[in-house]
Design a protein around this motif. Structure first.
Motif, PDB file in Angstrom:
ATOM      1  N   LYS A  97       0.825  -1.208   0.000  1.00  0.00           N
ATOM      2  CA  LYS A  97       0.000   0.000   0.000  1.00  0.00           C
ATOM      3  C   LYS A  97       0.860   1.259   0.000  1.00  0.00           C
ATOM      4  O   LYS A  97       0.552   2.243  -0.672  1.00  0.00           O
ATOM      5  CB  LYS A  97      -0.928   0.002   1.219  1.00  0.00           C
ATOM      6  CG  LYS A  97      -2.137  -0.900   1.088  1.00  0.00           C
ATOM      7  CD  LYS A  97      -3.116  -0.374   0.053  1.00  0.00           C
ATOM      8  CE  LYS A  97      -4.383  -1.181   0.009  1.00  0.00           C
ATOM      9  NZ  LYS A  97      -5.321  -0.683  -1.040  1.00  0.00           N
ATOM     10  N   GLN A 100       2.263   1.675  -3.424  1.00  0.00           N
ATOM     11  CA  GLN A 100       1.203   2.078  -4.342  1.00  0.00           C
ATOM     12  C   GLN A 100       0.869   3.561  -4.189  1.00  0.00           C
ATOM     13  O   GLN A 100       0.634   4.267  -5.177  1.00  0.00           O
ATOM     14  CB  GLN A 100      -0.041   1.234  -4.096  1.00  0.00           C
ATOM     15  CG  GLN A 100      -1.156   1.478  -5.101  1.00  0.00           C
ATOM     16  CD  GLN A 100      -2.402   0.684  -4.747  1.00  0.00           C
ATOM     17  OE1 GLN A 100      -2.934   0.788  -3.647  1.00  0.00           O
ATOM     18  NE2 GLN A 100      -2.859  -0.128  -5.675  1.00  0.00           N
ATOM     19  N   LEU A 104       0.185   6.149  -7.379  1.00  0.00           N
ATOM     20  CA  LEU A 104      -1.198   6.381  -7.782  1.00  0.00           C
ATOM     21  C   LEU A 104      -1.500   7.875  -7.815  1.00  0.00           C
ATOM     22  O   LEU A 104      -1.104   8.624  -6.934  1.00  0.00           O
ATOM     23  CB  LEU A 104      -2.142   5.674  -6.811  1.00  0.00           C
ATOM     24  CG  LEU A 104      -3.554   5.378  -7.336  1.00  0.00           C
ATOM     25  CD1 LEU A 104      -3.496   4.500  -8.577  1.00  0.00           C
ATOM     26  CD2 LEU A 104      -4.387   4.702  -6.255  1.00  0.00           C
ATOM     27  N   TYR A 118       7.136  -0.440  -6.732  1.00  0.00           N
ATOM     28  CA  TYR A 118       5.811  -0.942  -6.388  1.00  0.00           C
ATOM     29  C   TYR A 118       5.537  -2.279  -7.073  1.00  0.00           C
ATOM     30  O   TYR A 118       5.047  -3.228  -6.446  1.00  0.00           O
ATOM     31  CB  TYR A 118       4.745   0.077  -6.789  1.00  0.00           C
ATOM     32  CG  TYR A 118       3.352  -0.492  -6.819  1.00  0.00           C
ATOM     33  CD1 TYR A 118       2.777  -1.048  -5.681  1.00  0.00           C
ATOM     34  CD2 TYR A 118       2.603  -0.484  -7.997  1.00  0.00           C
ATOM     35  CE1 TYR A 118       1.502  -1.583  -5.710  1.00  0.00           C
ATOM     36  CE2 TYR A 118       1.328  -1.015  -8.033  1.00  0.00           C
ATOM     37  CZ  TYR A 118       0.782  -1.560  -6.899  1.00  0.00           C
ATOM     38  OH  TYR A 118      -0.475  -2.095  -6.929  1.00  0.00           O
ATOM     39  N   CYS A 119       5.877  -2.371  -8.360  1.00  0.00           N
ATOM     40  CA  CYS A 119       5.651  -3.615  -9.098  1.00  0.00           C
ATOM     41  C   CYS A 119       6.464  -4.757  -8.498  1.00  0.00           C
ATOM     42  O   CYS A 119       5.976  -5.881  -8.368  1.00  0.00           O
ATOM     43  CB  CYS A 119       6.000  -3.431 -10.572  1.00  0.00           C
ATOM     44  SG  CYS A 119       4.864  -2.355 -11.482  1.00  0.00           S
ATOM     45  N   SER A 122       4.914  -5.869  -5.117  1.00  0.00           N
ATOM     46  CA  SER A 122       3.625  -6.552  -5.201  1.00  0.00           C
ATOM     47  C   SER A 122       3.660  -7.841  -6.008  1.00  0.00           C
ATOM     48  O   SER A 122       2.733  -8.664  -5.898  1.00  0.00           O
ATOM     49  CB  SER A 122       2.574  -5.609  -5.811  1.00  0.00           C
ATOM     50  OG  SER A 122       2.977  -5.165  -7.091  1.00  0.00           O
ATOM     51  N   ASP A 145      -4.981   0.677 -11.082  1.00  0.00           N
ATOM     52  CA  ASP A 145      -4.042  -0.451 -11.138  1.00  0.00           C
ATOM     53  C   ASP A 145      -4.834  -1.696 -10.796  1.00  0.00           C
ATOM     54  O   ASP A 145      -5.380  -1.808  -9.700  1.00  0.00           O
ATOM     55  CB  ASP A 145      -2.898  -0.220 -10.143  1.00  0.00           C
ATOM     56  CG  ASP A 145      -2.173  -1.505  -9.782  1.00  0.00           C
ATOM     57  OD1 ASP A 145      -2.048  -2.383 -10.650  1.00  0.00           O
ATOM     58  OD2 ASP A 145      -1.734  -1.632  -8.623  1.00  0.00           O
TER      59      ASP A 145
END
Length: 230
Positions: A97, A100, A104, A118-119, A122, A145
């Motif tokens: 989170k 992200q 975002l 982030y990628c 996750s 996303d």
């Protein structure tokens, strides 16, 4: 005084010393297993958790891999209850989170490194393939996303028509495709290239641009754009 009577005091002293070191020096002041200890302190209040932290690191290969491990595998480790496993998954969810939030609603071009981070957070340690889409508006701001498909160890079914349909529903002007390779090697496969070309063709017919397709490995990634595949 017996050894049994002194153990609780020793464990409490260790916890306080470790917490104090983390408070003063932050994440750079502790090793991976010690950071894991700090998390385990909450789930296991009155026990020396250093051996368990080291066992988890040894079993899964590192701190990020421990957090990303499925609950059913975590609970196979002696000393890890369902509650302990849930505590680890909560920390993982919080980390994702946080990553992200850094991308975002922000222009992708100016937050590319955060996007990659982030990628990786996750997806890098997932045991099966995930195919996600990052949806961008006309200013290349990330507006959504979504994980579109979950596959097997080496394959994820992707339907170009569904990808484009979802982009239209969100009013996206461009998309970035992202999927992981559980093997750890991010080299695009022939199927990856063919699937990407199909999506590019379907998207371009509706004036939706595919900016890139990122393949996430364990410690590195591959970019279709950088490789000249887009």
């Amino acid at each position: 005084m017996s050894d049994t009577a002194t153990k609780p005091n020793h464990a409490a002293g260790h916890r306080e010393r470790l917490r104090d070191r983390f408070k003063k020096a932050g994440v750079d002041g502790v090793q991976d297993y010690e950071l894991l200890e700090l998390i385990l302190f909450r789930a296991i209040p009155r026990k020396d958790v250093k051996p368990l932290a080291k066992d988890l690191i040894a079993r899964f290969g590192g701190f990020p891999q421990v957090l990303a491990a499925p609950i059913e595998l975590l609970t196979e480790v002696k000393g890890v209850s369902e509650n302990v496993a849930q505590e680890l998954k909560i920390i993982q969810a919080a980390a994702i989170k946080l990553s992200q939030a850094r991308v975002l609603k922000r222009p992708v071009i100016t937050s590319w490194n955060d996007l990659l981070a982030y990628c990786r957070a996750s997806m890098a340690d997932e045991k099966t393939e995930l195919f996600r889409i990052l949806f961008l508006d006309k200013k290349n701001i990330l507006i959504a996303d979504e994980v579109q498909q979950r596959g097997t160890v080496d394959h994820t079914p992707v339907y170009p028509r569904e990808v484009v349909k979802r982009a239209l529903e969100l009013g996206a002007s461009a998309i970035i495709l992202v999927h992981n390779h559980p093997s750890g090697d991010p080299t695009p496969s022939r199927n990856d290239v063919e699937m990407t070309n199909q999506i590019v063709k379907a998207a371009s017919a509706l004036n939706i641009r595919v900016h890139d397709h990122l393949v996430i490995g364990h410690d590195k990634h591959a970019s279709f754009k950088t490789l000249g595949l887009l």
